[in-house]
Motif scaffolding. Structure first.
Motif, short mmCIF file in Angstrom:
data_model
loop_
_atom_site.label_atom_id
_atom_site.label_comp_id
_atom_site.label_asym_id
_atom_site.label_seq_id
_atom_site.Cartn_x
_atom_site.Cartn_y
_atom_site.Cartn_z
N GLY A 10 56.37 83.67 -45.31
CA GLY A 10 56.31 84.90 -44.51
C GLY A 10 56.32 84.59 -43.02
O GLY A 10 56.87 83.58 -42.57
N ASN A 11 55.68 85.50 -42.27
CA ASN A 11 55.67 85.36 -40.80
C ASN A 11 55.13 84.00 -40.36
O ASN A 11 55.61 83.43 -39.38
CB ASN A 11 54.80 86.45 -40.19
N MET A 12 54.14 83.51 -41.07
CA MET A 12 53.52 82.23 -40.71
C MET A 12 54.16 81.08 -41.49
O MET A 12 54.51 80.04 -40.92
CB MET A 12 52.01 82.27 -41.03
N ASP A 31 59.60 81.55 -52.20
CA ASP A 31 58.92 82.80 -51.86
C ASP A 31 59.40 83.84 -52.87
O ASP A 31 60.36 83.59 -53.62
CB ASP A 31 59.31 83.22 -50.43
N MET A 64 50.94 79.40 -48.30
CA MET A 64 50.60 80.28 -47.17
C MET A 64 50.83 81.72 -47.65
O MET A 64 51.90 82.30 -47.45
CB MET A 64 51.48 79.93 -45.97
N LEU A 65 49.81 82.27 -48.31
CA LEU A 65 49.95 83.54 -49.05
C LEU A 65 49.05 84.61 -48.44
O LEU A 65 48.14 84.30 -47.68
CB LEU A 65 49.58 83.28 -50.52
N PRO A 66 49.28 85.88 -48.81
CA PRO A 66 48.54 86.94 -48.13
C PRO A 66 47.02 86.92 -48.34
O PRO A 66 46.27 87.03 -47.38
CB PRO A 66 49.14 88.23 -48.72
N VAL A 74 48.98 82.25 -57.89
CA VAL A 74 50.01 81.22 -57.65
C VAL A 74 49.51 79.84 -58.12
O VAL A 74 50.28 79.02 -58.59
CB VAL A 74 50.43 81.22 -56.16
N THR A 96 44.44 82.72 -45.41
CA THR A 96 43.08 83.16 -45.11
C THR A 96 42.60 83.98 -46.30
O THR A 96 43.15 85.06 -46.57
CB THR A 96 43.05 84.05 -43.85
N GLY A 123 45.53 81.11 -34.64
CA GLY A 123 46.80 81.12 -33.88
C GLY A 123 47.77 81.98 -34.67
O GLY A 123 47.74 81.94 -35.90
N MET A 243 45.15 92.92 -39.20
CA MET A 243 44.82 91.55 -39.60
C MET A 243 43.35 91.25 -39.25
O MET A 243 42.65 90.58 -40.01
CB MET A 243 45.71 90.55 -38.86
N LYS A 246 41.24 92.75 -41.90
CA LYS A 246 41.20 91.90 -43.12
C LYS A 246 40.12 90.82 -42.97
O LYS A 246 39.31 90.60 -43.87
CB LYS A 246 42.58 91.25 -43.34
#
Ligand code: NAD
Length: 296
Positions: A10-12, A31, A64-66, A74, A96, A123, A243, A246
């Motif tokens: 994703g974005n990260m 993905d 690197m998942l939501p 996963v 996170t 970051g 975010m 969250k």
């Protein structure tokens, strides 16, 4: 060449996988989104069609998942990492997630003969693109030592925070502090302005006095004093309020389970939730200024 399987582009995760490839690792990436895989392939990664396909030859797996449920599935589902990775592979989860899930998945990993670290990041997308992320790592020392060169290809500060889950603890405790300090900073600027003191003058005084904080000097929520702050571009993120919410919710969950008193954390969560109810959680989290001064 070290083989890495990367899941979650994703974005990260997209730029992080690209940076691993750029650093010379042999990265296979996957993905749920074909478009995200296509972009990773353009950036030098190999195409992973399934999780099995992505991890079966990997010495190291990065995810690197939501959120927690994605990570549990996963890793633990029939089609997941535990059933398909090579025994002895090092597993690095940079998502996170809640502390309990992080510790549960790490425990399951150990029972199946894998070493695993939680390595959430601080970051945003810019830091992911520029390989300047901060990693907060929980897990055994030997696993941390093995993970470090991989993390160094994606970040510039790599901290060992202790045992499994402690990376997540560092992340949510830090972000709870940031979320609270941002609201406190907004209240102070708003109070000063209502009493006739302009933002720049208050900034000049408070930033060299005891009220100084990162929220003020790097990210000032009042437009004007800090040129690069999101407040000077109508609170475009940056780090979105959604975010932050969250992370505040994760902090509250963890606080309940540890019976830690976090009264200001609870208040701060409620305020960011009001931004969400107003449909403004896409604003930068410093946009909580608009909630405080009544312009949301
Ligand atoms: P994102 O939603 O952009 O990316 C998550 C990716 O995971 C998506 O591409 C999604 O398709 C993929 N995914 C979900 N389930 C999957 C599965 N079963 N198999 C394969 N792929 C799957 O999220 P993001 O912004 O990249 O954030 C990732 C994590 O990093 C989150 O935990 C977030 O809290 C944390 N984080 C984000 C930022 C930020 O600024 N975006 C900063 C610090 C930390």
């Amino acid at each position: 060449m070290t083989k890495i399987g990367f899941i979650g582009l994703g974005n990260m995760g997209g730029p992080m996988a690209a940076n691993l490839s750029k650093a010379g690792f042999d990265v296979t990436a996957t993905d749920l989104s074909i478009g995200a895989i296509d972009r990773a392939v353009e950036a030098g990664c190999k195409r992973g069609k399934t999780i099995a396909d992505t991890v079966e030859d990997a010495q190291i797996v990065v995810t690197m998942l939501p959120a927690g449920p994605h990570v549990r599935s996963v890793y633990g589902d029939e089609y997941g990492i535990f059933n398909h990775a090579k025994s002895g592979a090092l597993l690095i989860d940079s998502s996170t997630i809640d502390v309990d899930s992080a510790r549960k998945v790490a425990g399951d990993a150990a029972a199946k003969g894998f070493s695993m670290v939680d390595a959430p990041v601080s970051g945003g997308v810019g830091a992911a693109q520029g390989s300047t992320l901060t990693f907060m790592v929980g897990g055994e020392g030997a696993a941390f030592d093995k993970a470090k060169p991989v993390l160094e290809a994606m970040g510039k500060n790599i901290f060992h925070a202790g045992d499994s889950g402690n990376g997540q603890v560092a992340k949510i405790a830090n972000n709870m502090l940031l979320g609270i300090s941002m609201i406190a900073t907004c209240e102070a600027f708003n109070l000063a302005e209502k009493l006739g003191l302009d933002a720049q003058t208050f900034y000049d005084i408070s930033s060299t006095a005891s009220g100084q904080s990162w929220s003020m000097t790097s990210y000032c929520p009042a437009p004007g004093p800090v040129e690069t702050a999101p407040s000077n571009r109508d609170y475009a993120p940056g780090f979105a309020a959604g975010m932050m919410l969250k992370d505040m919710r994760l902090a509250q969950e963890a606080a309940h389970s540890a019976k830690a008193a976090t009264p200001l954390g609870a208040q701060a969560e409620a305020l960011y939730a009001l931004m969400e109810s107003a449909g403004k959680d896409g604003l930068d989290f410093s946009g909580v200024m608009k909630l405080i001064n009544g312009t949301l």
